[in-house]
Motif scaffolding. Structure first.
Motif, PDB file in Angstrom:
ATOM      1  N   ARG A 182      10.916  -5.769  -9.358  1.00 48.47           N
ATOM      2  CA  ARG A 182      12.275  -5.273  -9.366  1.00 48.47           C
ATOM      3  C   ARG A 182      12.303  -4.206  -8.282  1.00 48.47           C
ATOM      4  O   ARG A 182      11.326  -3.483  -8.082  1.00 48.47           O
ATOM      5  CB  ARG A 182      12.660  -4.656 -10.717  1.00 48.47           C
ATOM      6  N   ASP A 183      13.449  -4.085  -7.580  1.00 47.63           N
ATOM      7  CA  ASP A 183      13.487  -3.091  -6.509  1.00 47.63           C
ATOM      8  C   ASP A 183      14.404  -1.934  -6.830  1.00 47.63           C
ATOM      9  O   ASP A 183      14.634  -1.088  -5.997  1.00 47.63           O
ATOM     10  CB  ASP A 183      13.885  -3.729  -5.180  1.00 47.63           C
ATOM     11  N   ARG A 206      18.826  -4.061  -7.832  1.00 49.29           N
ATOM     12  CA  ARG A 206      19.435  -5.126  -8.616  1.00 49.29           C
ATOM     13  C   ARG A 206      18.905  -5.046 -10.032  1.00 49.29           C
ATOM     14  O   ARG A 206      17.858  -4.449 -10.280  1.00 49.29           O
ATOM     15  CB  ARG A 206      19.085  -6.494  -8.017  1.00 49.29           C
ATOM     16  N   ASN A 207      19.610  -5.694 -10.920  1.00 47.93           N
ATOM     17  CA  ASN A 207      19.221  -5.606 -12.322  1.00 47.93           C
ATOM     18  C   ASN A 207      18.402  -6.801 -12.763  1.00 47.93           C
ATOM     19  O   ASN A 207      18.148  -6.972 -13.940  1.00 47.93           O
ATOM     20  CB  ASN A 207      20.468  -5.476 -13.195  1.00 47.93           C
ATOM     21  N   ASP A 208      17.971  -7.657 -11.854  1.00 47.38           N
ATOM     22  CA  ASP A 208      17.176  -8.803 -12.260  1.00 47.38           C
ATOM     23  C   ASP A 208      15.715  -8.578 -11.888  1.00 47.38           C
ATOM     24  O   ASP A 208      15.354  -7.588 -11.280  1.00 47.38           O
ATOM     25  CB  ASP A 208      17.706 -10.092 -11.620  1.00 47.38           C
ATOM     26  N   MET A 209      14.890  -9.498 -12.294  1.00 47.57           N
ATOM     27  CA  MET A 209      13.469  -9.457 -11.998  1.00 47.57           C
ATOM     28  C   MET A 209      13.116 -10.789 -11.342  1.00 47.57           C
ATOM     29  O   MET A 209      13.523 -11.843 -11.825  1.00 47.57           O
ATOM     30  CB  MET A 209      12.673  -9.265 -13.297  1.00 47.57           C
ATOM     31  N   ARG A 210      12.400 -10.722 -10.239  1.00 50.19           N
ATOM     32  CA  ARG A 210      12.027 -11.938  -9.508  1.00 50.19           C
ATOM     33  C   ARG A 210      10.551 -12.225  -9.725  1.00 50.19           C
ATOM     34  O   ARG A 210       9.725 -11.311  -9.635  1.00 50.19           O
ATOM     35  CB  ARG A 210      12.290 -11.783  -8.022  1.00 50.19           C
TER      36      ARG A 210
END
Lengths: 115, 113
Positions: free
Chosen positions: B94-95, B98-102
């Motif tokens: 996560r950076d 954004r609220n997602d996780m890659r």
């Protein structure tokens, strides 16, 4: 401790049918995420909700929609199902910590098979 | 854009030997890095995360990971592998923007007796 609950665990549908998956996040978690994991693939982010509002959008097809309800549970609606939609669908929840540093807690997944 | 790469599809080690599962990352902001494990037909289980602080992070089941900023890596390690560690391991990022996780593509770890 309570975990993320997903239902149904398994679902079989015909092409062009509609499917709905449900997710109940961990109590007090304010963010819900949906991921799709195809066979032998990594989980692909579909969409997330924070406090019942859509937060981020990933590779979710236009045929899919999702929402989060007042009790924080979420539903993923999939219409005009295609064979390629067969996958494991994960819901995850988290607390929205500053800087998005929190880990996601995943449910056991809903396996959708489209025939 | 945030992404992680896991260069090895498969890692095989003998029980009792040390194991390393590799991960490199690319983010535009501060990197928040995670490791998850997945057993067959199960959900992803959180192992550990790096947010800030010590570069060596300790997690569940004896796993640890080393954050290396200059090499943009976050390799998962365990001093002594168990047969029960055999599973699919995912690195994620996560950076903070954004609220997602890659997730990375995953590495299948097989520990042989």
């Amino acid at each position: 401790a309570a975990g993320v609950i997903q239902s149904p665990r398994h679902l079989i549908k015909e092409k062009r049918e509609t499917a709905t998956l449900k997710c109940y996040p961990i109590p007090r978690h304010d963010t819900v995420y949906w991921y799709q994991q195809g066979p032998g693939q990594d989980p692909q982010f579909l969409i997330s909700f924070y406090e019942k509002m859509q937060s981020d959008k990933g590779s979710i097809p236009d045929r899919f929609s999702a929402q989060q309800f007042s009790d924080y549970h979420s539903e993923l609606n999939m219409s005009s199902l295609e064979l390629g939609d067969s996958a494991l669908y994960f819901c995850a929840s988290s607390l929205r910590l500053p800087g998005a540093t929190g880990e996601l807690f995943f449910g056991e997944g809903s396996r959708l098979t489209v025939l | 854009a945030q992404s992680v790469a896991q260069p090895e599809d498969q890692v095989n080690v003998a029980e009792g030997n040390p194991l390393t599962v590799k991960c490199t990352y690319s983010v535009s902001g501060n990197p928040y890095l995670f490791w998850y494990v997945q057993y067959p037909n199960r959900g992803l289980q959180f192992l550990l995360k790096y947010i800030t602080g010590d570069n060596l992070v300790k997690g569940s089941y004896g796993f640890e990971a080393e954050f290396n900023k200059s090499q943009t890596s976050f390799h998962l390690k365990k001093p002594s592998a168990l047969v029960s560690d055999s599973a699919l391991y995912f690195c994620a990022v996560r950076d903070g923007l954004r609220n997602d996780m890659r997730f990375g593509a995953g590495t299948r770890l097989t520990v042989k007796p």
